[in-house]
Design a protein around this motif. Sequence first.
Motif, short mmCIF file in Angstrom:
data_model
loop_
_atom_site.label_atom_id
_atom_site.label_comp_id
_atom_site.label_asym_id
_atom_site.label_seq_id
_atom_site.Cartn_x
_atom_site.Cartn_y
_atom_site.Cartn_z
N ASN A 118 6.03 -3.25 -12.02
CA ASN A 118 6.22 -3.44 -10.58
C ASN A 118 7.40 -4.37 -10.30
O ASN A 118 8.50 -4.15 -10.77
CB ASN A 118 4.92 -3.90 -9.94
CG ASN A 118 3.82 -2.85 -10.09
OD1 ASN A 118 4.08 -1.70 -10.41
ND2 ASN A 118 2.58 -3.26 -9.87
N MET A 119 7.16 -5.44 -9.55
CA MET A 119 8.23 -6.39 -9.25
C MET A 119 7.88 -7.79 -9.74
O MET A 119 8.30 -8.80 -9.18
CB MET A 119 8.52 -6.42 -7.75
CG MET A 119 9.04 -5.09 -7.22
SD MET A 119 9.62 -5.19 -5.51
CE MET A 119 8.09 -5.64 -4.69
N ILE A 120 7.11 -7.85 -10.84
CA ILE A 120 6.68 -9.13 -11.37
C ILE A 120 7.86 -9.92 -11.93
O ILE A 120 7.85 -11.14 -11.95
CB ILE A 120 5.57 -8.91 -12.42
CG1 ILE A 120 4.33 -8.34 -11.72
CG2 ILE A 120 5.23 -10.19 -13.16
CD1 ILE A 120 3.26 -7.87 -12.67
N CYS A 121 8.87 -9.21 -12.41
CA CYS A 121 10.12 -9.86 -12.80
C CYS A 121 11.27 -9.08 -12.15
O CYS A 121 11.06 -7.97 -11.64
CB CYS A 121 10.27 -9.91 -14.32
SG CYS A 121 10.29 -8.28 -15.10
N PRO A 122 12.47 -9.63 -12.12
CA PRO A 122 13.58 -8.92 -11.46
C PRO A 122 13.83 -7.56 -12.09
O PRO A 122 13.77 -7.41 -13.32
CB PRO A 122 14.77 -9.87 -11.69
CG PRO A 122 14.15 -11.21 -11.87
CD PRO A 122 12.87 -10.96 -12.60
N GLY A 123 14.08 -6.58 -11.26
CA GLY A 123 14.34 -5.23 -11.74
C GLY A 123 14.21 -4.22 -10.63
O GLY A 123 15.18 -3.94 -9.93
N PHE A 124 13.02 -3.70 -10.42
CA PHE A 124 12.79 -2.72 -9.37
C PHE A 124 13.03 -3.36 -8.00
O PHE A 124 12.60 -4.48 -7.73
CB PHE A 124 11.36 -2.19 -9.44
CG PHE A 124 11.08 -1.07 -8.47
CD1 PHE A 124 11.42 0.23 -8.77
CD2 PHE A 124 10.47 -1.34 -7.24
CE1 PHE A 124 11.17 1.26 -7.88
CE2 PHE A 124 10.21 -0.31 -6.34
CZ PHE A 124 10.57 0.99 -6.66
N VAL A 125 13.73 -2.61 -7.13
CA VAL A 125 14.05 -3.09 -5.78
C VAL A 125 13.28 -2.24 -4.78
O VAL A 125 13.53 -1.04 -4.66
CB VAL A 125 15.57 -2.99 -5.50
CG1 VAL A 125 15.87 -3.46 -4.08
CG2 VAL A 125 16.35 -3.81 -6.53
N GLN A 126 12.33 -2.85 -4.11
CA GLN A 126 11.53 -2.11 -3.13
C GLN A 126 12.27 -2.02 -1.81
O GLN A 126 12.76 -3.02 -1.28
CB GLN A 126 10.16 -2.76 -2.93
CG GLN A 126 9.30 -1.98 -1.95
CD GLN A 126 7.83 -2.33 -2.06
OE1 GLN A 126 7.32 -2.60 -3.14
NE2 GLN A 126 7.13 -2.32 -0.93
N THR A 127 12.34 -0.81 -1.24
CA THR A 127 12.97 -0.60 0.06
C THR A 127 11.96 -0.20 1.14
O THR A 127 12.23 -0.36 2.31
CB THR A 127 14.06 0.48 -0.03
OG1 THR A 127 13.48 1.70 -0.50
CG2 THR A 127 15.16 0.05 -1.00
N SER A 128 10.82 0.31 0.73
CA SER A 128 9.80 0.75 1.68
C SER A 128 9.07 -0.45 2.29
O SER A 128 8.75 -1.41 1.58
CB SER A 128 8.78 1.66 1.00
OG SER A 128 7.70 1.94 1.86
N ARG A 129 8.81 -0.38 3.58
CA ARG A 129 7.99 -1.38 4.25
C ARG A 129 6.57 -0.85 4.49
O ARG A 129 5.76 -1.52 5.11
CB ARG A 129 8.62 -1.78 5.58
CG ARG A 129 9.99 -2.44 5.44
CD ARG A 129 10.53 -2.90 6.77
NE ARG A 129 11.83 -3.56 6.64
CZ ARG A 129 12.51 -4.07 7.65
NH1 ARG A 129 12.02 -3.98 8.89
NH2 ARG A 129 13.67 -4.65 7.45
N THR A 130 6.30 0.33 3.99
CA THR A 130 5.01 0.97 4.22
C THR A 130 4.14 0.99 2.98
O THR A 130 2.94 0.76 3.05
CB THR A 130 5.22 2.43 4.69
OG1 THR A 130 6.06 2.42 5.84
CG2 THR A 130 3.89 3.09 5.03
N VAL A 131 4.74 1.25 1.83
CA VAL A 131 4.00 1.41 0.59
C VAL A 131 4.32 0.25 -0.34
O VAL A 131 5.49 -0.07 -0.57
CB VAL A 131 4.37 2.75 -0.08
CG1 VAL A 131 3.65 2.88 -1.42
CG2 VAL A 131 4.01 3.92 0.83
N SER A 132 3.28 -0.37 -0.88
CA SER A 132 3.46 -1.53 -1.75
C SER A 132 3.03 -1.20 -3.17
O SER A 132 1.95 -0.67 -3.40
CB SER A 132 2.61 -2.70 -1.23
OG SER A 132 2.68 -3.80 -2.10
N LEU A 133 3.88 -1.52 -4.14
CA LEU A 133 3.50 -1.36 -5.54
C LEU A 133 2.28 -2.23 -5.84
O LEU A 133 2.19 -3.37 -5.39
CB LEU A 133 4.65 -1.75 -6.46
CG LEU A 133 5.91 -0.89 -6.36
CD1 LEU A 133 6.97 -1.42 -7.32
CD2 LEU A 133 5.60 0.57 -6.67
#
Length: 289
Positions: A128-143
């Motif tokens: 997920n986003m536990i460390c830097p890497g994946f960049v979330q753009t959605s404000r609706t769906v959360s990893l």
Amino acid sequence: MLQHAIGFVRNEEFYGAKAVLNVWKPDVIGNDFSLSQIWVLSNFPGRPANSIEAGWQVSSSLALLFIYYSDLFCYIQKYIFVLNLFIFIKISLKNNNNIYSMPSKHKDGLPRLFTYWTPNGYRSGCYNMICPGFVQTSRTVSLGAAIGPISTYNGEQFDVAFMIWKDPKSENWWLKVGNEVIGYWPASLFTDLRNHATLIEYGGEVYSGSSGKHTSTQMGSGHFPYEGLGKAAYARNLEVIDRANNLNAASNLQLFTDKPNCYDVTKGYSDVWHNYIYFGGPGYNPKCP
């Protein structure tokens, strides 16, 4: 111990993959986990694999999960913070187009949306986003949020589409769940995946740290593929993406399972589902001691 039951295609240039994954709530023992996902890998001989993975996962309700990947001869700390998970995502898998969120504080072993990536054959990487890497753009769906509704044995079935693809302009790898674009993995995270993938996999995985008898952690529905629709887990409409960003059927699909008496996989084709697999199993049983 990692065990798989998957379908895969390889030895081509792939720029993404798509599959519709059946959603279940397998029983998970102790610190085990069970998942259904797609893998997009670049795996050249003599070089560490790059991998991007996305799907749903069920693990114990522990706040911190420590995983030792002895089968891969590496020591990986994958911290999965289940926490209170403030976002609950309900995906109407029947028509694959209804995603919304509401508050939740469940710690009840529900299937949860997850991603994982590694640039070096699983020597490092991140959920997920536990460390830097994946960049979330959605404000609706959360990893990390729960996915529902959940399929029932011999009852109504639910599924959700996952797609990973490479944007030809930015060269970043993007994730779409249902009709929602979630975010992207920057191309700079990778070596070989800066170009293209060479291997696509679809199906299930179980991790167990137990020794002695085989784990009772289930994969998929917890039932073997031969039971078919409504009873066994499936991944359908298996597709790959070419250089021109076209979706194509995953042709020449091959199968692999570590221990077919524990977790198995079969394949088929229909006019509606196109290429598909059934996969899963109960784990420990008289033929899987």
